[in-house]
Design a protein around this motif. Structure first.
Motif, PDB file in Angstrom:
ATOM      1  N   GLY A  81       3.081   9.761   0.214  1.00  0.00           N
ATOM      2  CA  GLY A  81       2.028   9.224  -0.624  1.00  0.00           C
ATOM      3  C   GLY A  81       2.507   8.863  -2.011  1.00  0.00           C
ATOM      4  O   GLY A  81       1.722   8.557  -2.892  1.00  0.00           O
ATOM      5  N   HIS A  82       3.822   8.911  -2.206  1.00  0.00           N
ATOM      6  CA  HIS A  82       4.398   8.495  -3.483  1.00  0.00           C
ATOM      7  C   HIS A  82       4.346   6.970  -3.539  1.00  0.00           C
ATOM      8  O   HIS A  82       4.898   6.293  -2.682  1.00  0.00           O
ATOM      9  N   PRO A  83       3.660   6.404  -4.549  1.00  0.00           N
ATOM     10  CA  PRO A  83       3.431   4.948  -4.530  1.00  0.00           C
ATOM     11  C   PRO A  83       4.705   4.129  -4.686  1.00  0.00           C
ATOM     12  O   PRO A  83       4.723   2.958  -4.333  1.00  0.00           O
ATOM     13  N   GLY A  91      -0.578   0.590   7.837  1.00  0.00           N
ATOM     14  CA  GLY A  91      -0.647   1.217   6.531  1.00  0.00           C
ATOM     15  C   GLY A  91       0.106   2.528   6.504  1.00  0.00           C
ATOM     16  O   GLY A  91       0.788   2.895   7.459  1.00  0.00           O
ATOM     17  N   GLY A  92      -0.014   3.211   5.403  1.00  0.00           N
ATOM     18  CA  GLY A  92       0.571   4.544   5.274  1.00  0.00           C
ATOM     19  C   GLY A  92      -0.548   5.565   5.226  1.00  0.00           C
ATOM     20  O   GLY A  92      -1.614   5.291   4.670  1.00  0.00           O
ATOM     21  N   ALA A 109      -1.258   9.057   3.737  1.00  0.00           N
ATOM     22  CA  ALA A 109      -0.669   9.983   2.764  1.00  0.00           C
ATOM     23  C   ALA A 109      -1.048  11.411   3.109  1.00  0.00           C
ATOM     24  O   ALA A 109      -2.198  11.800   2.964  1.00  0.00           O
ATOM     25  N   GLY A 162       0.840  -1.195   0.000  1.00  0.00           N
ATOM     26  CA  GLY A 162       0.000   0.000   0.000  1.00  0.00           C
ATOM     27  C   GLY A 162       0.872   1.240   0.000  1.00  0.00           C
ATOM     28  O   GLY A 162       2.056   1.174  -0.363  1.00  0.00           O
ATOM     29  N   PHE A 163       0.275   2.346   0.430  1.00  0.00           N
ATOM     30  CA  PHE A 163       0.980   3.624   0.426  1.00  0.00           C
ATOM     31  C   PHE A 163       2.335   3.559   1.119  1.00  0.00           C
ATOM     32  O   PHE A 163       2.404   3.153   2.285  1.00  0.00           O
TER      33      PHE A 163
END
Lengths: 267, 267, 267, 267
Positions: free
Chosen positions: A193-195, A122-123, A125, A25-26
């Motif tokens: 939030g950069h994938p 998770g991240g 963003a 994920g993020f």
């Protein structure tokens, strides 16, 4: 083919285990945290989840063997008061209903081992790249929220501030846990939030929180190295794809038209 | 309608058969190899696989008859120590879960004939067009890998080199075979990766490897002709589509907006 | 909800019926032909097919009542040696598997009435607008093809010419009929391929062929009027959508980004 | 996981109840009306509908707790001659078949409480922003239409005017009610059709009609405030997404190519 869980030999005996999920994920925060825990705390894989909802492909290992895309269950025992089940893997479901189906199966496993607490990673963003990323949280019970707030996890939103949603397994597992009467919290490391960025800093912030909650010391020395390995994997994947893109671009466009028309060509 | 396999008359008696799959994909390498084997080794079609996951269309033959989209099973007998089942067809599944469902059904057939070894054929897109394309491989067992390395199939990746994934039936069949305790290998002819190029050179390289493994001599004289036929088929399809595109382009755009809006118009 | 067929009162008794399908598609040829036959030959609706695979919407009638999207079965009796079942409706399935599921159900109805011959109607997009459009055909048996060739339907393709495929119900019904041992033919009126043009000329050409095959005289006087009604319906739909487009365009783009990001925001 | 309805404690006893549905859609008219009725008429939630067809995410509340995406059933009792069931929620199904499945389940609940009349609320996008928006309607029975025409709901279309369709739950619920022999009407407040505008004026127009039909007085004072809250929620969601967009745009494009190629890389 249905979604199914394959166990290796005998099921482990686990002491009041907590389940920790970290999937792609993020910022790859969840996955990086989960893989780090598995390696630092010597997790043993005891089951794999297979599903027709995963991307229909296999991964090639450097040695030439292949792995199907799975979500994997690792058991960590004898490190703290409680044992741990880690759920980590290469992908999340590629279909909408598959997201629900796979999370349901993961919680079936959790209940088989009498898991009462579920932690998803998770991240979050925020678009900012910080030296000291914060950890944001969302959970199912005020009690749970209170505990993690003691570890400086930020649950409340400011006046009129919008907290938004959590898409994918990290969110659904929390929501579905609640339906089963399990406690659940999602910990999200603040990340730009950069994938494609593998955010070791955000992962570190989350691990510090987990370390306090689990009352287990977790070394951080290898974290950067693991982030780089994960990055190499992703960058490699990307380079491979880019090579194809170059050769295919023009024809790809034709290809799309073809598709488009095919579906319109209803004789 | 469910995915199902339709047999023609009595099931063939096969001697310790190996299954070889070649379906449409990069450079049409797999499909070209499989069709060539069927013709050179006089394969007899004994079953067809139908699925609601295939593209919802039929193909018109030059004579005006139609064929549904199927994956077809051919039996090759009496050519070598072992008999062969070839799986070839016009398409792969058009849905994610369908890819898994169809590969599962293919392996059900394989097990019915006590197949122990599965070989899938594909193209490996390197972006380079070479006179002497290499054959890359991925497999389920070190033993299997070792044998094919003797035929100059390249399994190992260089230091830090990324091998990537195999999307679609050629990959899933290998992964799912492993789950059933069958040996499996995917052979990928090096090809530029142009989706419309029918790569006879890459197919030839794969056939040479298969010839050694099967200990059967396979003539290559007709290969170019078959590549051209396949190309004509594809170019014809493309030309037909292009004609429509021209007439439809502007309205197609309107059409898309229509669609887009329709789905937004939630009263 | 499953795909199901709802009958009105008692099932009609039909004499050796032929099934004729005409659903929306290229030039609306199939739909226009089917609706014309129903009106000219006084078809009586005896069943409706409902499916969760149709577009999830209802149509509003001028009087303010609503209709779900269905495929409808009409019985035409006492006009010729054989009775006729017409299948006509507002849409085809909106999903891939739905196309197969709905065609399967249509053929279940056909077999209940012991239908031996299935005729599907469509448009054949050649990109040319002609005063005298030809009728192209594709079928399941040489005998059937031979009969329709006597009515100047063109089945064979020229040397090396590619005939392509038939996407959607008109194609699948022919392919699936073959699996059930029924005779089937698809008649395609030559049409430019403009999705919004209602091609009365192409429909007329197909009706002339049907008239010969069925040995029933079919008046053509009303055909243009019906084409215009159908066009008004479609143009109206389009105008309604366009109005929305204007108001929504910019926000639609934001909307898409939102969507895009939502699905990327996997916490 | 299947779509299911979870009841809280004992099922309410309802007096000849009418079901009113208001889910997200054009101008958020339906949702705003339904939420307003729940608050003004003191609705009590008695059941939640969960489905794997909803967007795979959870929403974070300001306090840090999470909610799964559900459609919720509220009971309003003792306000008029008849009791009311309100169906309101954060989303409609994200899949085509899901739209049908969820509407079917909603009507199963309706029938359990012997609901004879179903009223669905939506927005009718005319592209015009008016001080006095009209209410358009569509229904299943002339009698029902006649009653609402007395409240100045416009059901008939002008000469040759096209009324179009109703996409989503508001339309399907009306169509599916008809199949179960229930009376149903869809009330649509005239709204510009901007997906992000929360149209309190259109909602007010619909509430005035409902008030007459239900013979219950409904205060409108809080309506604007509720519209603003809903807007804040949506604008917040949008801002969060925009932040991500900025950081991701370029990489998003790469991401898409990756996807595109991945699916093309069929080895």
């Amino acid at each position: 083919m249905e979604t199914f869980v394959k166990y290796f030999g005998e099921k482990p005996k686990l002491k009041n285990p907590v389940l920790i999920e970290g999937l792609p994920g993020f910022g790859q925060v969840g996955r990086l945290v989960a893989e780090h825990l598995v390696k630092e705390l010597k997790g043993k894989k005891f089951a794999e989840l297979y599903s027709p909802h995963f991307p229909p492909q296999v991964m090639i290992n450097p040695g030439g063997t292949v792995d199907m895309i799975t979500n994997n269950f690792f058991a960590i025992t004898g490190k703290g008061k409680r044992d741990i089940i880690i759920v980590v893997g290469e992908a999340q479901a590629a279909t909408i209903t598959g997201q629900y189906e796979i999370c349901t199966k993961i919680l079936d496993v959790a209940q088989e081992f009498k898991v009462s607490d579920v932690i998803t990673i998770g991240g979050y963003a925020t678009g900012k790249l910080l030296k000291e990323p914060k950890v944001y949280g969302a959970g199912t019970s005020p009690a749970l929220i209170k505990e993690f707030e003691n570890y400086n996890v930020s649950f409340k939103s400011g006046e009129g501030e919008f907290r938004g949603g959590i898409v994918g397994a990290s969110g659904l597992l929390v929501g579905l846990s609640q339906l089963r009467g399990m406690n659940a919290v999602c910990l999200m490391g603040e990340t730009p939030g950069h994938p494609l960025l593998i955010d070791a800093k955000a992962a570190e912030a989350v691990i510090r929180v987990l370390s306090k909650h689990l009352k287990i010391e977790i070394q951080l020395g290898e974290l950067d190295k693991r982030a780089k390995e994960l990055e190499k994997f992703r960058v490699g994947l990307e380079r491979m794809m880019r090579k194809m893109v170059k050769k295919e671009e023009e024809t790809a466009e034709e290809g799309e038209k073809e598709e488009e028309e095919k579906t319109k060509y209803i004789g």
